[in-house]
Design a protein around this motif. Structure first.
Motif, PDB file in Angstrom:
ATOM      1  N   LEU A 162       0.895  -1.319  -0.037  1.00  0.00           N
ATOM      2  CA  LEU A 162       0.007  -0.040  -0.126  1.00  0.00           C
ATOM      3  C   LEU A 162       0.762   1.389   0.055  1.00  0.00           C
ATOM      4  O   LEU A 162       0.603   2.185  -0.706  1.00  0.00           O
ATOM      5  CB  LEU A 162      -1.012   0.095   1.351  1.00  0.00           C
ATOM      6  N   LEU A 163       1.938   1.321   0.858  1.00  0.00           N
ATOM      7  CA  LEU A 163       2.778   2.578   0.726  1.00  0.00           C
ATOM      8  C   LEU A 163       3.535   2.573  -0.770  1.00  0.00           C
ATOM      9  O   LEU A 163       3.711   3.587  -1.096  1.00  0.00           O
ATOM     10  CB  LEU A 163       3.981   2.244   1.700  1.00  0.00           C
ATOM     11  N   LYS A 164       3.794   1.466  -1.342  1.00  0.00           N
ATOM     12  CA  LYS A 164       4.359   1.389  -2.847  1.00  0.00           C
ATOM     13  C   LYS A 164       3.191   2.044  -3.740  1.00  0.00           C
ATOM     14  O   LYS A 164       3.447   2.855  -4.839  1.00  0.00           O
ATOM     15  CB  LYS A 164       4.956   0.003  -3.160  1.00  0.00           C
ATOM     16  N   ARG A 165       2.025   1.595  -3.512  1.00  0.00           N
ATOM     17  CA  ARG A 165       1.030   2.091  -4.320  1.00  0.00           C
ATOM     18  C   ARG A 165       0.736   3.531  -4.228  1.00  0.00           C
ATOM     19  O   ARG A 165       0.233   4.268  -5.176  1.00  0.00           O
ATOM     20  CB  ARG A 165      -0.432   1.387  -3.935  1.00  0.00           C
ATOM     21  N   ALA A 166       0.939   4.278  -2.812  1.00  0.00           N
ATOM     22  CA  ALA A 166       0.861   5.519  -2.769  1.00  0.00           C
ATOM     23  C   ALA A 166       1.725   6.217  -3.411  1.00  0.00           C
ATOM     24  O   ALA A 166       1.380   7.264  -4.299  1.00  0.00           O
ATOM     25  CB  ALA A 166       0.810   5.871  -1.082  1.00  0.00           C
ATOM     26  N   ARG A 167       2.776   5.950  -3.522  1.00  0.00           N
ATOM     27  CA  ARG A 167       3.998   6.508  -4.195  1.00  0.00           C
ATOM     28  C   ARG A 167       3.872   6.448  -5.866  1.00  0.00           C
ATOM     29  O   ARG A 167       4.043   7.551  -6.476  1.00  0.00           O
ATOM     30  CB  ARG A 167       5.266   5.812  -3.865  1.00  0.00           C
ATOM     31  N   GLU A 168       3.321   5.361  -6.295  1.00  0.00           N
ATOM     32  CA  GLU A 168       2.927   5.150  -7.569  1.00  0.00           C
ATOM     33  C   GLU A 168       1.956   6.249  -8.030  1.00  0.00           C
ATOM     34  O   GLU A 168       1.898   6.952  -9.125  1.00  0.00           O
ATOM     35  CB  GLU A 168       2.582   3.843  -7.732  1.00  0.00           C
ATOM     36  N   LYS A 169       0.703   6.326  -7.277  1.00  0.00           N
ATOM     37  CA  LYS A 169      -0.284   7.195  -7.252  1.00  0.00           C
ATOM     38  C   LYS A 169       0.406   8.648  -7.559  1.00  0.00           C
ATOM     39  O   LYS A 169      -0.140   9.404  -8.307  1.00  0.00           O
ATOM     40  CB  LYS A 169      -1.319   7.169  -6.349  1.00  0.00           C
ATOM     41  N   GLU A 170       1.235   9.161  -6.682  1.00  0.00           N
ATOM     42  CA  GLU A 170       1.775  10.547  -6.719  1.00  0.00           C
ATOM     43  C   GLU A 170       2.510  10.641  -7.903  1.00  0.00           C
ATOM     44  O   GLU A 170       2.401  11.593  -8.634  1.00  0.00           O
ATOM     45  CB  GLU A 170       2.642  10.665  -5.447  1.00  0.00           C
ATOM     46  N   GLU A 171       3.120   9.813  -8.266  1.00  0.00           N
ATOM     47  CA  GLU A 171       4.246   9.625  -9.284  1.00  0.00           C
ATOM     48  C   GLU A 171       3.376   9.714 -10.816  1.00  0.00           C
ATOM     49  O   GLU A 171       3.573  10.651 -11.515  1.00  0.00           O
ATOM     50  CB  GLU A 171       5.039   8.449  -9.545  1.00  0.00           C
ATOM     51  N   ALA A 172       2.260   9.162 -10.662  1.00  0.00           N
ATOM     52  CA  ALA A 172       1.247   9.086 -11.826  1.00  0.00           C
ATOM     53  C   ALA A 172       0.780  10.533 -11.875  1.00  0.00           C
ATOM     54  O   ALA A 172       0.325  10.984 -12.927  1.00  0.00           O
ATOM     55  CB  ALA A 172       0.087   8.043 -11.788  1.00  0.00           C
ATOM     56  N   GLN A 173       0.049  11.018 -10.988  1.00  0.00           N
ATOM     57  CA  GLN A 173      -0.372  12.505 -10.847  1.00  0.00           C
ATOM     58  C   GLN A 173       0.821  13.551 -11.206  1.00  0.00           C
ATOM     59  O   GLN A 173       0.104  14.248 -12.013  1.00  0.00           O
ATOM     60  CB  GLN A 173      -0.846  12.769  -9.483  1.00  0.00           C
ATOM     61  N   ARG A 174       1.940  13.425 -10.658  1.00  0.00           N
ATOM     62  CA  ARG A 174       2.965  14.321 -11.360  1.00  0.00           C
ATOM     63  C   ARG A 174       3.229  14.167 -13.000  1.00  0.00           C
ATOM     64  O   ARG A 174       3.274  15.405 -13.520  1.00  0.00           O
ATOM     65  CB  ARG A 174       4.291  14.022 -10.548  1.00  0.00           C
ATOM     66  N   ARG A 175       3.214  13.097 -13.480  1.00  0.00           N
ATOM     67  CA  ARG A 175       3.546  12.646 -14.658  1.00  0.00           C
ATOM     68  C   ARG A 175       2.111  13.526 -15.526  1.00  0.00           C
ATOM     69  O   ARG A 175       2.270  13.861 -16.670  1.00  0.00           O
ATOM     70  CB  ARG A 175       3.533  11.434 -15.242  1.00  0.00           C
ATOM     71  N   MET A 176       0.971  13.162 -15.021  1.00  0.00           N
ATOM     72  CA  MET A 176      -0.162  13.733 -15.845  1.00  0.00           C
ATOM     73  C   MET A 176      -0.193  15.329 -15.698  1.00  0.00           C
ATOM     74  O   MET A 176      -0.374  15.742 -16.833  1.00  0.00           O
ATOM     75  CB  MET A 176      -1.554  13.136 -15.167  1.00  0.00           C
ATOM     76  N   LEU A 177       0.150  15.770 -14.545  1.00  0.00           N
ATOM     77  CA  LEU A 177       0.388  17.330 -14.650  1.00  0.00           C
ATOM     78  C   LEU A 177       1.379  17.788 -15.652  1.00  0.00           C
ATOM     79  O   LEU A 177       1.089  18.899 -16.158  1.00  0.00           O
ATOM     80  CB  LEU A 177       0.536  17.787 -13.239  1.00  0.00           C
ATOM     81  N   GLU A 178       2.448  17.268 -15.687  1.00  0.00           N
ATOM     82  CA  GLU A 178       3.481  17.473 -16.566  1.00  0.00           C
ATOM     83  C   GLU A 178       3.246  17.468 -18.010  1.00  0.00           C
ATOM     84  O   GLU A 178       3.381  18.518 -18.729  1.00  0.00           O
ATOM     85  CB  GLU A 178       4.805  16.938 -16.279  1.00  0.00           C
ATOM     86  N   ARG A 179       2.578  16.459 -18.381  1.00  0.00           N
ATOM     87  CA  ARG A 179       1.889  16.253 -19.757  1.00  0.00           C
ATOM     88  C   ARG A 179       0.973  17.390 -20.058  1.00  0.00           C
ATOM     89  O   ARG A 179       0.907  17.838 -21.057  1.00  0.00           O
ATOM     90  CB  ARG A 179       1.400  14.967 -19.744  1.00  0.00           C
ATOM     91  N   LYS A 180       0.134  17.738 -19.016  1.00  0.00           N
ATOM     92  CA  LYS A 180      -0.931  18.650 -19.271  1.00  0.00           C
ATOM     93  C   LYS A 180      -0.314  20.215 -19.424  1.00  0.00           C
ATOM     94  O   LYS A 180      -0.584  21.018 -20.651  1.00  0.00           O
ATOM     95  CB  LYS A 180      -2.059  19.077 -18.393  1.00  0.00           C
ATOM     96  N   ASP A 181       0.926  20.219 -18.850  1.00  0.00           N
ATOM     97  CA  ASP A 181       1.363  21.676 -18.990  1.00  0.00           C
ATOM     98  C   ASP A 181       2.291  21.754 -20.223  1.00  0.00           C
ATOM     99  O   ASP A 181       2.286  22.912 -20.742  1.00  0.00           O
ATOM    100  CB  ASP A 181       2.388  21.827 -17.851  1.00  0.00           C
TER     101      ASP A 181
END
Length: 467
Positions: free
Chosen positions: A179-198
């Motif tokens: 679950l800790l690993k999944r939390a980090r993966e979700k944060e990384e996916a959110q960051r990548r999505m924001l970078e792509r939008k920008d």
């Protein structure tokens, strides 16, 4: 963000084997439909026994708890992370969760209430890599007979129950780490999505700035060249973006799977938009020039023939329309100088050799060939002379006239049958003047003089006298 969910139209299309009736449906396959939210099935299809939902984008099991008769549920190849909301499926016997993202192995405890569950598939989930995975599942679900296509033996179940407390503790610890690993993966996916939008936003702004910097004159002078260059640059950018997207290392997570699907869908829509814009940009065919000259056009590429019927003083157009084409797809427009026929929206236009009467024209379809026959009377009428045979002509002259009529030659009335010469035009004019000036009582004298002028006159008693 818009989620693709189960729609009534989709369910009816998939219920063809049940005459598109959904209330009595017992089996339905909704695989590979890009479904992202599971809903409505527990309201529309209460009698479902078999439900296929594999290879979609479903993140959560929901809205199936009221399916009391459901025996087999297949949700393989989705984005499910925990087992839940299946307590109401009282008749559930087989559950397939292959290749999902289930990491909370303790969530299988929700299946204890499904007392008829015999087969469970969890292959390809992160929880299968946990130490003691199989022992925990076997010890937790006493009613289970087969796990991951492998039958559960009695000795295996006894051993799993003996080691259950220790195994359960290990599973809990591994779950917390996952679950800790999944939390980090979700944060990384959110960051990548924001970078792509920008990045997309900046690229869109740069394109707008580039377009506004060009003057109107440059656009008019280099429109074709600019469009070609812009298309080339767009293609190069797309290829570069594709290469970066597919070569970039990315962990296999529900977010990356959903991102991949969105990227493919976005590219598909972009291609569809380009295709539609090219269709809209197709120039309309010129039928009449700016000077008012009507052009001959045959867009449907149909064979035709134009006949000038001099006998009936009309023009006939025979257009070889497709035999099985519905007549409602034909539109005929007859103008004084030309005719236009729209065949499924494609224009056929022909300039006529003579002016015609549009109001008196008619159009018909041949029942054998399907050809369109348009009859157009000419505007300029021709008066045809109808000659009457005089009773004073001899039988030999009548035979001559009949022969001439058969041969189609012009008929001539001879005063003297022995001589082939025209009558004296001067005498005819004088006789007309005498008839016009004299009274009615003088007409018999004119007739008598005319009779005297014929040297070879023969009195035929069979011919009634002229009164």
């Amino acid at each position: 963000m818009m989620f693709l969910s189960v729609t009534e139209d989709l369910v009816r299309r998939r219920a063809e084997h049940n005459n598109c009736e959904i209330f009595s449906l017992e089996e339905i396959s909704l695989h590979q439909q890009e479904i992202e939210k599971l809903e409505y099935l527990d309201k529309w299809c209460r009698d479902l026994k078999i439900l296929y939902l594999q290879n979609n984008l479903i993140p959560k099991i929901e809205n199936v708890g009221k399916l009391k008769k459901l025996e087999y549920l297949n949700v393989a190849l989705n984005n499910i992370e925990r087992i839940e909301n299946l307590e109401g499926c009282e008749e559930l016997k087989k559950l397939d969760l292959t290749a999902n993202f289930i990491g909370e192995l303790s969530s299988i405890e929700a299946l204890k209430y499904n007392i008829h569950l015999k087969e469970l598939f969890l292959v390809g989930n992160p929880c299968t890599e946990f130490e003691g995975y199989r022992q925990f599942v076997v010890a937790t679900l006493h009613q289970l007979k087969c796990l991951d296509s492998k039958e559960i033996e009695r000795s295996e179940r006894i051993q799993a129950l003996q080691n259950y407390p220790e195994v359960k503790q290990k599973i809990r610890e591994q779950e917390q780490a996952y679950l800790l690993k999944r939390a980090r993966e979700k944060e990384e996916a959110q960051r990548r999505m924001l970078e792509r939008k920008d990045k997309k936003q900046k690229q869109r702004e740069s394109n707008i700035g580039f377009d506004s910097s060009d003057s109107l004159q440059n656009k008019e002078n280099h429109q074709a060249e600019g469009d070609g260059e812009q298309e080339t640059w767009r293609r190069v950018d797309d290829d570069e973006e594709d290469r970066r997207f597919w070569e970039e290392p990315t962990p296999y997570t529900p977010e990356s799977r959903l991102e991949t699907h969105r990227y493919i869908e976005e590219k598909r829509r972009a291609k569809d938009n380009i295709r539609e814009s090219k269709k809209r940009e197709k120039p309309l065919r010129t039928l009449v020039t700016a000077e008012g000259k009507v052009l001959n056009v045959n867009v449907p590429k149909l064979h035709f023939s134009l006949k000038d019927d001099e006998e009936n003083n009309q023009i006939i157009l025979d257009l070889a329309v497709y035999r099985h084409l519905d007549t409602s797809l034909l539109d005929v427009d007859v103008q004084p100088t030309y005719i236009r026929v729209l065949v499924k929206g494609k224009p056929f236009q022909f300039v006529l050799p003579e002016e015609v009467k549009p109001d008196s024209s008619s159009a018909k379809r041949s029942q054998t060939t399907g050809h369109l026959v348009v009859t157009m009377p000419k505007a300029k009428e021709i008066i045809m002379a109808k000659q009457k045979v005089s009773t004073s002509i001899k039988h030999s002259d009548c035979n001559t006239l009949q022969k001439n009529a058969r041969s189609g030659q012009a008929e001539k009335l001879e005063v003297d049958p022995s001589k082939y010469s025209f009558p004296d035009v001067t005498k005819i004019i004088q006789e007309k003047e005498r008839i016009g000036q004299g009274p009615i009582s003088l007409q018999p004298e004119k007739i008598t003089e005319t009779k005297k002028s014929f040297v070879d006159f023969e009195n035929n008693e069979d011919v009634p006298p002229l009164i």
